[in-house]
Each structure stands twice: as structure tokens, then as C-alpha cells.
Scaffold this active site. Structure first.
Site, PDB file in Angstrom:
ATOM      1  N   ASP A 168       0.935  -1.419  -0.184  1.00  0.00           N
ATOM      2  CA  ASP A 168      -0.121  -0.429   0.221  1.00  0.00           C
ATOM      3  C   ASP A 168       0.723   0.601   0.108  1.00  0.00           C
ATOM      4  OD1 ASP A 168       0.704  -0.480   2.660  1.00  0.00           O
ATOM      5  OD2 ASP A 168      -0.876   0.617   3.166  1.00  0.00           O
TER       6      ASP A 168
ATOM      7  N   GLU B 270      -0.004  -0.717   5.334  1.00  0.00           N
ATOM      8  CA  GLU B 270       1.336  -0.629   6.615  1.00  0.00           C
ATOM      9  C   GLU B 270       1.192   1.511   7.151  1.00  0.00           C
ATOM     10  OE1 GLU B 270       5.233   1.139   8.028  1.00  0.00           O
ATOM     11  OE2 GLU B 270       3.832   1.608   6.581  1.00  0.00           O
TER      12      GLU B 270
HETATM   13 ZN   LIG Z   1       6.810   2.150   4.215  1.00  0.00          ZN
END
Ligand SMILES: [Zn+2]
Length: 383
Positions: free
Chosen positions: A77, A140
Site C-alpha cells: 500500500d 502499513e
Molecule cells: Zn513504508
């Protein structure tokens, strides 16, 4: 099974072309699943949907069944593009210009992921024992609720053990080889509410003004050192971020005042020991007060040893640079993994991460692949 010829730069371009802004998968995990599947990895797509948070796709892929299991952890992501007009290239184009590859996530951290997959492709055919795995999350840059934490729980529940973990975050401030992260400071935020009794400013003896106590507590919190640093960490810091009373009247003693402060702490403390420390300081001033906390992460350290030596050795062999073993910077998913196995972080140069025109040097992606390959070869002691 095909091995040995996966081009990390082409894979990175492919990943950048997947618009995987958290929590969108954007095709990035599907692409990895295809490539890893071709190499003989067993892939598990793990979708978690804790209520109140966006559902997120994750990927766990493993080559081999025996231990030890060397895991690479990362995320596909990316943060949003920001101002599209600020970009001189298509943020999801994966363009190469003047020796750099451009796009959102090039540095943070599709470049690291692509390099590791290409490195794994070069060694899996020769792997005689042990396993290589990848834990790739899509959460994340977001809430980190439906991502690495839940994948780790799933792994434990399914008897999957990790023996060592390399996180591919862009750890280098300036040059590839500058810095390996072997731990991170903990971070927590405290909110202090001090209560008294409201009253007329002309009759302070009939009121109980909480503000002198609030001021005294803030002064002691800010000026009482927690420590002077430890072997691998700087001194713990406390920063007051706001003091609020919100009292518009000059003739009213307020009933309450509030302060917020953030603490970045080293491995001499836990969030619990810090809470007790702050409580003692406030109790020393006295009166009615209330402390509440939000803990973002505990401090952790993988003491310099086998894993960091191995990674640092691979970096020095490929770049000629002896990397600094550091605990600086913000937080990463390593904070979750460290409860399961030793973890160190090393990836590309982070200079442009989260910025417009995010890019990395093509040569660095190629070099990082060689470093990762060397890490795997020395971990499994072959070639
Ligand atoms: Zn990162």
C-alpha cells in the site's frame, strides 16, 4: 518452475502501475501472487475486516516447508499522491528517466518488495533446506489494524513460525548502504487533566485554582530527565504539545486545565513504567488530576548479533559501505514482528518517500537485489 530471471526493475514498474493507495489492493498483491506462484511459493491471500476499519488484503507466501523460515516483511500500500499538479510524471506510471524510476511507492516500499522477490527468484532453485517467506500487507500506511498484526496472529494460529525477519522499508537517509535499523523508540501520548473548583477571580480563597498545579506538573514532566540514553538509543524525550484551558473570562478561575505531551522512549522503559513515572511526578504536585494515554508502540531492539551482522556484511560486500546500526526515525511494522522473531530493517534510500515525484535510482534497485540475494545465501549458507 522458472527461476533466476526476474527483473526487479520491471517488477517494480508493474507494482507502481497498481494504484494501491491504502486500503485499496490495486492489483499489487495479485501481481506478486502471480510472480511468486511461478517461482513455487505457496500463496495465502489474507483478508481481514475488523469492524470500524477498512477491510484490507494481505499476502503470505512461503517457499519450502522446513525451518528455518527467513521472512521478508513489507507493504504494497502507498500514501495518496497528494497534489497531482506537483508531479512532473504520472504517479502510477512507473516511468524511467535519467536513471531513476518514478512513482508513488517507488521508495516506500514497492522497490524493496520487487528487489526481494527478484533476489528470492535467484536462490530458490538452490535452496536445500529451510524456507523463504514474504509477509506483505496492504495496511502499513493506514490504521495498521487489518494488516501485519493480524497476519502474524494468523501465522501463529496456523503453526507458521518465523525464525528471522528482514523488513524492506527505505532505511537509508542518503545512500544505499547508509543505515540498517535494529530497533525503534517507543512512542506514547499522555493527556493530563487537572481539576479544581471554579470561582470568582476576586475571591480565590473560595475557589481552587487548578492552573498553578497544571503548570507545576508540566514544568516537572518537561524538565525531569528520564535517562541519558542507552547503548543503542538516544535519551528519552518528552515534548509538551499543548496546554489548554479555554477560559475566555478574566474574572473566572476555571475548574479544569489540560495538557498533552508526547514521549519517545528508549529500551530502558516500557509504556507501563513511563505511566508510573508520570503518575509519580503529578502526585508529587498533588491535587486532583487524571492521566490518560495512547501508546503507539513500545521501544524494541534486536541486539546487534547474528542477523544484523549478516545483513550489514551483505551490504558492505555489495556497496563497500559499513552501515550504521540505528534506532532513529518513526515507527514501522517491525514493532509488531519483533514479538515473534529477531527483526532488522534495510531497504532503499528514503529521501523522496511520501513526496511528489517519489523515485529511486534504477541502479539502487539492482544493487538492493544483489544485497538481498547475498543475505539469503549467507543465511542459508550456500553459494
Ligand atoms: Zn513504508
Amino acid at each position: 518452475m522458472t527461476t533466476g530471471s526476474l527483473d526487479p526493475v520491471a517488477l517494480l514498474q508493474g507494482l507502481i502501475r497498481c494504484p494501491s493507495v491504502t486500503p485499496a489492493e490495486g492489483g499489487a498483491l495479485a501481481l506478486l501472487e502471480t510472480e511468486l506462484g511461478k517461482l513455487g511459493f505457496r500463496c495465502h491471500r489474507l483478508r481481514f475486516e475488523e469492524p470500524g476499519f477498512a477491510p484490507v488484503e494481505n499476502l503470505y507466501a512461503r517457499f519450502g516447508t522446513a525451518g528455518p523460515n527467513f521472512c521478508f516483511a513489507g507493504h504494497t500500500d502507498v500514501v495518496p499522491v497528494g497534489d497531482p499538479a506537483g508531479w512532473t510524471v504520472d504517479p502510477f506510471g512507473g516511468e524511467i528517466a535519467a536513471g531513476n524510476i518514478y512513482g508513488r511507492g517507488a521508495a516506500d516500499m514497492k522497490g524493496g518488495v520487487a528487489a526481494f522477490v527478484a533476489a528470492a527468484a535467484r536462490v530458490v532453485a538452490a535452496l536445500r533446506h529451510g524456507s523463504i517467506s514474504l509477509l506483505i500487507t496492504g495496511d502499513e500506511e493506514g490504521d495498521a489494524v487489518n494488516g501485519t498484526v493480524k497476519v502474524l496472529e494468523w501465522l501463529a494460529a496456523n503453526g507458521e513460525k518465523l525464525d528471522a525477519c528482514l523488513v524492506g522499508e527505505p532505511t537509508n537517509p542518503n545512500r544505499l548502504g547508509d543505515m540498517v535499523k535494529i530497533g525503534r523508540r517507543g512512542s506514547m501520548t499522555g493527556t493530563l487533566k487537572v481539576s479544581g473548583t471554579q470561582g470568582h477571580a476576586a475571591y480565590p480563597h473560595l475557589a481552587d485554582n487548578p492552573l498553578p498545579r497544571l503548570a507545576a506538573m508540566c514544568e516537572r514532566l518537561a524538565n525531569t530527565p528520564l535517562d541519558t540514553g542507552s547503548d543503542h538509543f538516544p535519551a528519552t524525550t518528552l515534548a509538551l504539545t499543548t496546554i489548554d484551558v479555554g477560559n475566555p473570562a478574566s474574572n473566572v478561575i476555571p475548574a479544569e486545565g489540560r495538557a498533552v505531551f508526547n514521549i519517545r522512549f528508549n529500551d530502558l522503559h516500557t509504556s507501563d513504567s513511563i505511566k508510573r513515572w508520570a503518575d509519580q511526578i503529578c502526585a508529587g504536585v498533588g491535587g486532583r488530576y487524571e492521566l490518560s494515554w495512547r501508546v503507539s508502540g513500545e521501544s524494541f531492539l534486536t541486539p546487534p548479533g547474528q542477523l544484523s551482522t549478516l545483513v550489514a556484511g551483505a551490504i558492505e560486500a555489495e556497496t563497500g559501505i559499513a552501515p550504521e546500526l540505528s534506532t532513529t526515525g518513526g515507527t514501522s511494522d517491525a514493532r509488531f514482528i519483533r514479538s515473534y522473531c529477531p527483526v532488522v530493517e534495510f531497504g532503499l534510500v528514503g529521501q523522496t518517500m511520501h513526496k511528489v515525484d517519489e523515485h529511486v535510482a534504477v541502479a539502487d534497485v539492482v544493487k538492493l537485489t544483489a544485497i538481498y540475494e547475498r543475505v539469503l545465501r549467507s543465511y542459508f549458507r550456500f553459494g
